[in-house]
Design an enzyme around this catalytic site. Sequence first.
Site, PDB file in Angstrom:
ATOM      1  N   ASP A   2      -5.626   2.512  -3.566  1.00 20.89           N
ATOM      2  CA  ASP A   2      -6.749   2.427  -2.984  1.00 20.89           C
ATOM      3  C   ASP A   2      -7.036   3.549  -1.738  1.00 20.89           C
ATOM      4  OD1 ASP A   2      -4.862   2.004  -0.587  1.00 20.89           O
ATOM      5  OD2 ASP A   2      -5.967   0.059  -0.255  1.00 20.89           O
ATOM      6  N   ASP A  13      -0.725   1.616  -4.105  1.00 20.84           N
ATOM      7  CA  ASP A  13      -1.481   0.680  -4.729  1.00 20.84           C
ATOM      8  C   ASP A  13      -3.120   1.242  -5.056  1.00 20.84           C
ATOM      9  OD1 ASP A  13      -2.626   0.890  -2.195  1.00 20.84           O
ATOM     10  OD2 ASP A  13      -3.347  -1.201  -2.178  1.00 20.84           O
ATOM     11  N   ASP A  53      -2.317   6.709  -3.453  1.00 27.78           N
ATOM     12  CA  ASP A  53      -0.933   5.839  -2.860  1.00 27.78           C
ATOM     13  C   ASP A  53      -0.557   4.858  -3.794  1.00 27.78           C
ATOM     14  OD1 ASP A  53      -2.976   4.176  -2.576  1.00 27.78           O
ATOM     15  OD2 ASP A  53      -2.467   3.626  -0.640  1.00 27.78           O
ATOM     16  N   SER A 109       0.859  -1.238   0.167  1.00 30.85           N
ATOM     17  CA  SER A 109       0.072  -0.177  -0.013  1.00 30.85           C
ATOM     18  C   SER A 109       0.840   1.334   0.200  1.00 30.85           C
ATOM     19  CB  SER A 109      -0.882  -0.007   1.385  1.00 30.85           C
ATOM     20  OG  SER A 109      -1.860   0.983   1.192  1.00 30.85           O
TER      21      SER A 109
END
Length: 455
Positions: free
Chosen positions: A245, A243, A241, A102
């Site tokens: 999400d 990834d 960010d 993440s």
Amino acid sequence: MSQRKYFGTDGIRGHVGLSNINPEFVLKLGWAVGCVLANGARKKVVIGKDTRVSGYMLESALEAGLSAAGVDVALLGPMPTPGIAYLTQTLRANAGIVISASHNLFEDNGIKFFSADGGKLPDSVELAIEAQLEKQLQTVPSAKLGKATRINDAAGRYIEFCKSTIPSLSRLSNLKIVVDCANGATYHIAPNVFSELGADVVPIGIKPDGFNINQECGSTAPELLREKVIAVGADIGIGLDGDGDRVILVDSLGNLVDGDQIIYIIAKDRHQRGVLHGGVVGTLMSNYGLELAITSLGVPFQRSKVGDRYVLETLREKDWKIGGETSGHIVCLDKTTTGDGIVAALQVLSIMVKQNKALHELTAGIQLLPQTLVNLKTNNAALLASNPDVIQAVKNLEKHLNGEGRVLLRPSGTEPLLRVMVEGANASIVKQQAQMLCDDISQIDKKMTESLPST
């Protein structure tokens, strides 16, 4: 529920090579997942990753483990986490696997899972995977080994899905947008989504090299985004960010717009159109200003535990559609099955166009309260949080705030800390009150420690 050995609240995460995030463990994890999913029948799993250099190694390990269990694999390549959730459904896979840490830097990585419906894996399945990990790895006969294929148009499929989440006649033609992809999984997707809808897009953070993901860029480091918005005279900045999400925004004046404000904008618009379907879910750490702004609309507001997993659980329990976290995990359950930064940004852009308003005008209805967070060092965090004298001290402060603020005590789950958070109308007073409360708690902690039997 049984205690988990490997799974945290959002999969398995750690420092590459210095934790379970290593090729040996991840290969066996792939095998264990395959065994639990397959249960004697031929199954298919999709795998996507962000742009960390370790993703290649972990992808190969997972692929080998799944193949050994007789499971076919569809490789998506670099793909945002919510894109993997979406493609798990559309490809009719039995599960989706995300290789990402993440918003963390490149040294970390992680593995998390989606079920066939694009939601989080049930606890029972995670526990079954953990039980399988304790067994000896056994490869299926050669004739039953899983095959691997690469989905070459995965990015294009997800781009079209993102565009479909706003009205088909929506155009972003009059908007200049800076989008920061954090050198992560959205680098080849987000700029295309916005430009195909007609926006003038200035992309940054689109040159991943395996090591620069989230490095001084993206939603957790918005300074570069803010500077670029001002420099090019953009209408809005969008910070994702690594990834994809999470999302934060920057308005044309250079003001940061966080997850609480984004939730408010989306919820208010849906409420005004009569399509909100219930209330709004925040977390224990959501700003009190969000609660006040939402409830002033006559809309219910519910707090969940911290973590997008718990936001999703609460939304499903109540059959509500909109929720999220201050950090920018925004869930629109009428559009997606999980937090999606691009989709959340599109909802705000669509509202800006439809109402012909600038972003700073849309945030005018929510006033975030000053918030002070103090990390109090103590070995008695959980005991203090439930101590009658501490509870009384909190009540006294809440009475002093007179409904215009909030006090929250949270024992840290990983460190010897009690997190003390105070919100109120005046920043300097809030800071002073937080320190006074911490002083009182420290005195109670001292007495408690002295009264405990020595070991």
